[in-house]
Design a protein around this motif. Structure first.
Motif: not given
Lengths: 368, 388
Positions: A127-130, A132, A135, A290, A292
């Protein structure tokens, strides 16, 4: 004419607090609390209707009181009192379906607020770090509360499509902590020694109970000028804490275990009913999550009063000291410094402590 | 190969004579570098291993101080520490041979006191959890004080990395550093990170984009996150660039790092060029970067594909020493590295919809790739030997 607000899940702390708080709002005429069990705390004069949202009777409650705002808080991970995971899942999923069905029939409902969770994003290394709000999760949660939340959100989207006249607000909360939080994570942080996954230091985000109440109030009232309160929003405090930081700030030592062993310990703890150490909980404590909060700030117009670190500090104060309170450790370091007759330069730019010194620091300070 | 002698060795520099000293710090201007380097070529061609035996004078004195000293000097200058510390560092760099021999005992007491105090303050913050990480898990304090110090010996002593064109990384605002990838184990990324950290005048920190494999492995993922690495995906890259960070990416990916030794320094396909559209959307310049030396650290002569599949790795290297010699075979060869940052390619002149234009993306990708490849060839021609 003021609002008539129906709140589900008032037998829990959060629901009770929300009911007591919105009683005082001038725009609100009446508050109706609904839960399958009687609340152990007072509701500040709100009407309590004992109704199980898994049954069609909830439609009658909606019609009888001409409810125009529904706040659905009964989407939770832990059972209230007796009842296992099956009952929780029933309430989460079937309860939401019944409630949405009732709302769809009701001509008076104008606004629907749903408490969801950021666990709908799952936790995976790819997964991307953050995250939204848009996502797509790489690995959909396979079970437990996270899967319930995904299903609940699916039904809510269907409802929003069928009743475009109703303003629907889905709030995806990060881990809720605070002095009276009763989430699985709060239980986890109350363990004297916290089992962690060896070799992983997840990033965590918290949101304070007070902020949860505030944002729910923003969502259930008319939007302020320049903001929009229908849609899906991530709700989390600013900043990030890693699990190792959490354990040090709590003063509770960690016990790093290999991933298979963690699963085993988790199921053992679950069997004795100590804490809900579900697989998705373990994934959270492995890879972290995490989100956004740009939408929360810019569209919803909500600024949390507590950052993640402040939320955690408030929680830590309420739980009492652990086995290794950070103050004691800090004092020990100060004593060493005093014994060496040098002052510890707080805040001064730190010189390199020499490779040897810093490396031992690292290994002793790291739980993993 | 002229520049190869300009080595960031504190003790070597102190012996090598005056000409070497100015070059040791970041190369501020190309012209001066050339001149210095020419002088150095004659002055300092004395072989590297020489000094230990050749110069008995500073040898014993440098003994106790040597392990820590270069690190501290580089640190205090790099992190712009308080005047006192910076001064001490500078003094050591400039007045090298005399101070190293004469003043060390005098300054050592104060220095050690400060150092212990600093170490204790650091320890105190660490064990009480009183430090910050950003949303990617980047722990700046740990990276600066521990992780970089652990990598620095490898950077300075083992691979003797020489950095050129650091000024091509802007002092502020985002930038995307695009580098070639090689060496079987991604040491080149780590060295690139140290190179930017230690050499850039504005203390930029390189935030690397790493493969998802990194974030699946225990321990590795934890350290990677703390060192500021994140997953190589468009979302993370864009988020970092919009925050004005310097982001490092190696678009060849596993194709580059796991290529056989016979194909060394031949750039592989640059992924699908996603890095160009990310840079374009963020409007940041692309800084091409060529790394020479990393190809030879583990000459990969074979690939045990079955074993790799079994372990879930993209390749399993077989080198002349690995896995035959066991853990000893995992020691990289001590090659001499050069990292050259090229002229930045601006992307802010394009309209916003340009990121959707595949032709432009291919052209820009090719431009970056060509530039890196040409620089690689140029550096290889200049290189005297793989190891020196």
């Amino acid at each position: 004419m003021g609002k008539v607000v129906l709140v589900t899940g008032v037998a829990r702390q959060l629901g009770g607090r929300l009911v007591r708080r919105i009683q005082r709002d001038p725009e609100v005429d009446r508050v109706i609390g609904v839960d399958a069990e009687g609340p152990g705390h007072h509701l500040g004069g709100a009407e309590f209707v004992r109704a199980d949202i898994r049954r069609p009777a909830i439609a009658r409650v909606l019609a009888e009181h001409a409810v125009d705002t529904v706040v659905h808080l009964d989407v939770t991970g832990t059972p209230l009192g007796a009842g296992g995971r099956t009952a929780v899942k029933e309430t989460n999923v079937i309860g939401t379906m019944q409630l949405l069905g009732a709302c769809q029939k009701s001509p008076t409902v104008k606004r629907l607020v749903i408490k969801s969770s950021t666990s709908v994003y799952g936790s995976a290394p790819r997964d991307p770090a953050v995250f939204t709000e848009t996502t797509p999760p790489k690995s959909l949660p396979s079970g437990g509360f996270a899967k319930d939340a995904v299903e609940v959100e699916g039904y809510v989207r269907g409802f929003a499509r069928r009743r475009p006249d109703v303003a629907v607000c889905v709030l995806r909360f990060a881990n809720i902590l605070g002095p009276c939080a009763d989430s699985p994570l709060a239980d986890f942080f109350s363990l004297p020694v916290m089992p962690t996954v060896f070799g992983y230091d997840p990033r965590l985000q918290f949101v304070h109970e007070d902020d949860v109440i505030d944002v729910l109030r923003i969502a259930l009232h008319e939007p302020r000028r320049g903001t929009l309160n229908s849609g899906t929003f991530n709700i989390a405090g600013d900043g990030v804490l890693t699990l190792s930081q959490c354990s040090r700030r709590l003063g509770r030592p960690t016990l790093p275990l290999l991933l298979p062993a963690v699963t085993w310990v988790g199921s053992a703890l679950r069997t004795v009913g100590f804490t809900d150490f579900s697989p998705e909980q373990i994934r959270l404590l492995t890879h972290g999550r995490v989100v956004s909060t740009v939408q929360m700030r810019e569209t919803l117009g909500f600024r949390p009063k507590y950052t993640t670190a402040e939320t955690f500090a408030d929680f830590a104060r309420s739980r009492g000291p652990g086995l290794l309170p950070p103050e004691t450790l800090a004092e020990a370091v100060d004593r060493v410094a005093a014994a060496l007759s040098i002052g510890v330069l707080d805040g001064a730019p730190v010189e390199d402590g020499g490779p040897a010194v810093t490396q031992t620091t690292h290994s002793s300070g790291q739980p993993g | 190969m002229a520049d190869a002698k300009v080595i960031p060795f504190d003790d070597d520099r102190s012996r090598g004579g005056g000409a070497q000293r100015p070059v040791r710090r970041r190369p501020a201007s190309g012209g001066r570098r050339k001149a210095d380097a020419a002088a150095v070529r004659d002055a300092a061609l004395s072989p590297l291993p020489g000094p230990q035996t050749g110069e008995a004078g500073p040898g014993p004195d440098a003994g106790p101080a040597a392990p820590a000293e270069p690190v501290r000097g580089a640190r205090s200058a790099a992190s712009g520490a308080s005047g006192d510390a910076g001064g001490a560092g500078d003094a050591q760099q400039d007045g090298a041979p005399v101070t190293a021999a004469g003043e060390t005992p005098v300054t050592a007491d104060g220095g050690w006191d400060r150092r212990i105090a600093g170490g204790l303050a650091f320890l105190r913050r660490r064990i009480t959890g009183d430090y910050e990480v950003d949303e990617f898990g980047y722990d700046a304090e740990l990276t600066d004080h521990v992780l970089m110090s652990m990598l620095r010996p490898m950077y300075q002593k083992y691979f003797r990395v020489e950095v050129k064109g650091i000024e091509n990384i802007p002092s502020e605002g985002g930038a995307l550093v695009v580098a070639n990838h090689s060496g079987t184990v991604p040491l080149d990324g780590l060295m690139l990170q140290v190179a930017v950290h230690d050499n850039h005048p504005a203390d930029r920190h390189l935030r690397l984009l790493a493969a998802d494999l990194v974030f699946m492995l225990p321990v590795v993922n934890e350290l990677a996150r703390k060192a500021g690495h994140t997953l190589a995906c468009a979302e993370d890259a864009e988020r970092l660039l919009q925050r004005g960070e310097v982001v490092g990416v190696m678009p060849e990916g596993f194709k580059g790092i796991g290529k056989p030794f016979s194909e060394r320094y031949k750039l592989q396909r640059f992924g699908r060029g996603g890095f160009v559209s990310t840079a374009l959307r963020a409007g940041v310049p692309i800084v091409p970067c060529s790394i020479v030396g990393a190809e030879e650290i583990y000459p990969m002569i074979g690939n045990a594909k079955t074993l790799a599949r079994l372990l879930g790795f993209p390749y399993f290297p077989v080198t002349p020493t690995f896995p035959w010699l066991g853990p000893l075979g995992a020691v990289p060869l001590p090659t001499k590295w050069t990292i050259q940052f090229g002229e930045p390619i601006p992307t802010d002149g394009y309209p916003p919809e340009a990121a959707e234009d595949p032709m432009l993306m291919f052209n820009l990708t090719d431009q970056v790739r060509e530039q890196i490849q040409h620089t690689l060839y140029k550096l290889l021609v200049q290189r005297r030997s793989v190891f020196f």
